[in-house]
Scaffold this motif. Structure first.
Motif, PDB file in Angstrom:
ATOM      1  N   HIS A  38       2.780   0.570 -14.544  1.00  0.00           N
ATOM      2  CA  HIS A  38       2.651   1.964 -14.117  1.00  0.00           C
ATOM      3  C   HIS A  38       1.247   2.529 -14.302  1.00  0.00           C
ATOM      4  CE1 HIS A  38       3.352   2.579 -18.419  1.00  0.00           C
ATOM      5  NE2 HIS A  38       2.748   3.738 -18.268  1.00  0.00           N
ATOM      6  N   VAL A  39       0.444   1.974 -15.201  1.00  0.00           N
ATOM      7  CA  VAL A  39      -0.896   2.519 -15.414  1.00  0.00           C
ATOM      8  C   VAL A  39      -1.829   2.218 -14.255  1.00  0.00           C
ATOM      9  CG1 VAL A  39      -0.693   2.444 -17.917  1.00  0.00           C
ATOM     10  CG2 VAL A  39      -1.786   0.547 -16.727  1.00  0.00           C
ATOM     11  N   MET A  40      -1.419   1.383 -13.325  1.00  0.00           N
ATOM     12  CA  MET A  40      -2.258   1.058 -12.184  1.00  0.00           C
ATOM     13  C   MET A  40      -2.000   1.969 -10.983  1.00  0.00           C
ATOM     14  SD  MET A  40      -4.168  -1.269 -13.318  1.00  0.00           S
ATOM     15  CE  MET A  40      -4.991  -1.860 -11.867  1.00  0.00           C
ATOM     16  N   GLY A  41      -1.138   2.961 -11.115  1.00  0.00           N
ATOM     17  CA  GLY A  41      -0.809   3.867 -10.017  1.00  0.00           C
ATOM     18  C   GLY A  41      -2.022   4.510  -9.373  1.00  0.00           C
ATOM     19  N   PRO A  42      -2.892   5.159 -10.145  1.00  0.00           N
ATOM     20  CA  PRO A  42      -4.067   5.793  -9.520  1.00  0.00           C
ATOM     21  C   PRO A  42      -4.998   4.790  -8.839  1.00  0.00           C
ATOM     22  CG  PRO A  42      -3.701   6.694 -11.711  1.00  0.00           C
ATOM     23  CD  PRO A  42      -2.780   5.522 -11.560  1.00  0.00           C
ATOM     24  N   GLN A  43      -5.181   3.621  -9.439  1.00  0.00           N
ATOM     25  CA  GLN A  43      -6.052   2.617  -8.819  1.00  0.00           C
ATOM     26  C   GLN A  43      -5.452   2.134  -7.500  1.00  0.00           C
ATOM     27  OE1 GLN A  43      -5.327   2.733 -12.039  1.00  0.00           O
ATOM     28  NE2 GLN A  43      -7.246   2.605 -13.142  1.00  0.00           N
ATOM     29  N   HIS A  44      -4.152   1.875  -7.492  1.00  0.00           N
ATOM     30  CA  HIS A  44      -3.502   1.400  -6.270  1.00  0.00           C
ATOM     31  C   HIS A  44      -3.551   2.474  -5.186  1.00  0.00           C
ATOM     32  CE1 HIS A  44      -0.162   0.372  -3.548  1.00  0.00           C
ATOM     33  NE2 HIS A  44      -0.556  -0.859  -3.776  1.00  0.00           N
ATOM     34  N   ALA A  45      -3.259   3.719  -5.555  1.00  0.00           N
ATOM     35  CA  ALA A  45      -3.257   4.803  -4.571  1.00  0.00           C
ATOM     36  C   ALA A  45      -4.652   5.049  -4.010  1.00  0.00           C
ATOM     37  CB  ALA A  45      -2.717   6.078  -5.211  1.00  0.00           C
ATOM     38  N   SER A  46      -5.659   5.010  -4.873  1.00  0.00           N
ATOM     39  CA  SER A  46      -7.017   5.260  -4.378  1.00  0.00           C
ATOM     40  C   SER A  46      -7.489   4.113  -3.490  1.00  0.00           C
ATOM     41  CB  SER A  46      -7.984   5.499  -5.542  1.00  0.00           C
ATOM     42  OG  SER A  46      -8.005   4.394  -6.410  1.00  0.00           O
ATOM     43  N   TRP A  47      -7.132   2.874  -3.836  1.00  0.00           N
ATOM     44  CA  TRP A  47      -7.466   1.743  -2.955  1.00  0.00           C
ATOM     45  C   TRP A  47      -6.733   1.886  -1.625  1.00  0.00           C
ATOM     46  CZ3 TRP A  47      -3.660  -1.565  -1.183  1.00  0.00           C
ATOM     47  CH2 TRP A  47      -4.120  -2.578  -0.343  1.00  0.00           C
ATOM     48  N   ARG A  48      -5.453   2.261  -1.681  1.00  0.00           N
ATOM     49  CA  ARG A  48      -4.633   2.373  -0.470  1.00  0.00           C
ATOM     50  C   ARG A  48      -5.195   3.431   0.476  1.00  0.00           C
ATOM     51  NH1 ARG A  48       0.149   3.707  -2.655  1.00  0.00           N
ATOM     52  NH2 ARG A  48      -0.130   5.870  -2.056  1.00  0.00           N
ATOM     53  N   ASN A  49      -5.905   4.425  -0.059  1.00  0.00           N
ATOM     54  CA  ASN A  49      -6.489   5.484   0.759  1.00  0.00           C
ATOM     55  C   ASN A  49      -7.970   5.257   1.024  1.00  0.00           C
ATOM     56  OD1 ASN A  49      -4.259   7.461   1.194  1.00  0.00           O
ATOM     57  ND2 ASN A  49      -4.173   7.284  -1.015  1.00  0.00           N
ATOM     58  N   SER A  50      -8.461   4.058   0.772  1.00  0.00           N
ATOM     59  CA  SER A  50      -9.883   3.760   0.974  1.00  0.00           C
ATOM     60  C   SER A  50     -10.074   2.860   2.194  1.00  0.00           C
ATOM     61  CB  SER A  50     -10.456   3.058  -0.261  1.00  0.00           C
ATOM     62  OG  SER A  50     -10.071   1.694  -0.282  1.00  0.00           O
ATOM     63  N   SER A  51     -11.319   2.712   2.602  1.00  0.00           N
ATOM     64  CA  SER A  51     -11.626   1.813   3.718  1.00  0.00           C
ATOM     65  C   SER A  51     -11.432   0.350   3.328  1.00  0.00           C
ATOM     66  CB  SER A  51     -13.066   2.038   4.181  1.00  0.00           C
ATOM     67  OG  SER A  51     -13.962   1.780   3.109  1.00  0.00           O
TER      68      SER A  51
END
Length: 171
Positions: A38-51
């Protein structure tokens, strides 16, 4: 007989741990695997919204690519470290994952591996002649400003699967 019972219990616990932790998923390059924690949520979301999402998975940037052995050794070593830190939760533990020097070297090598055709000497060496990491200038790529578990308003942890044994579920 007692040794067989203890051995059976231990094997059963290991099989359950393998299943609950979704351990087989760590052999893949699927970015959703990072959501097992669960601690990877922000990293995954920010990657998912990146180029980068169109061209690179987590493993493209965060594990070595020189051999299959070094890739899986690094994944295992780093994964065990992350799991241990966030399970034990020492008093000085950061709220988000922090890259060690080894991880920083891998990310830098992978930035250069993918983007070398676009780089000149001025991009990797400062005017003073010192080596630089790509993220010194490109700080927001691809994760944005992830400083805590709530740092990214686009974070979506719905991809996480929670495996609970049927006998533990309320009926």
């Amino acid at each position: 007989m007692p040794a067989a019972i203890v051995g059976g219990v231990l094997v059963g616990l290991l099989i359950d741990l393998f299943y609950v932790s979704n351990a087989a998923s760590y052999l893949s390059d699927d970015p959703a695997t990072c959501m097992n924690c669960h601690v990877m949520g922000p990293q995954h979301a920010s990657w998912r919204n990146s180029s980068h999402r169109e061209h690179a998975t987590c493993n493209d940037c965060h594990v070595p690519h020189d051999s299959v052995v070094s890739k899986y050794f690094f994944k295992a070593k780093d994964g065990i470290r992350h799991a241990s830190l966030f399970t034990i939760r020492g008093k000085n533990q950061h709220q988000t994952v922090q890259m060690l020097e080894a991880g920083q070297k891998v990310v830098q090598q992978n930035c250069l591996r993918c983007h070398s055709q676009h780089l000149g000497e001025t991009h990797v060496v400062s005017p003073e002649g010192t080596d630089r990491n790509c993220w010194e200038c490109h700080r927001q790529v691809p994760h944005g400003d992830v400083r805590s578990l709530s740092a990214n308003h686009k974070a979506n942890t719905s991809l996480m699967k929670t495996e609970i044994a049927d006998w533990l579920k309320k009926k």
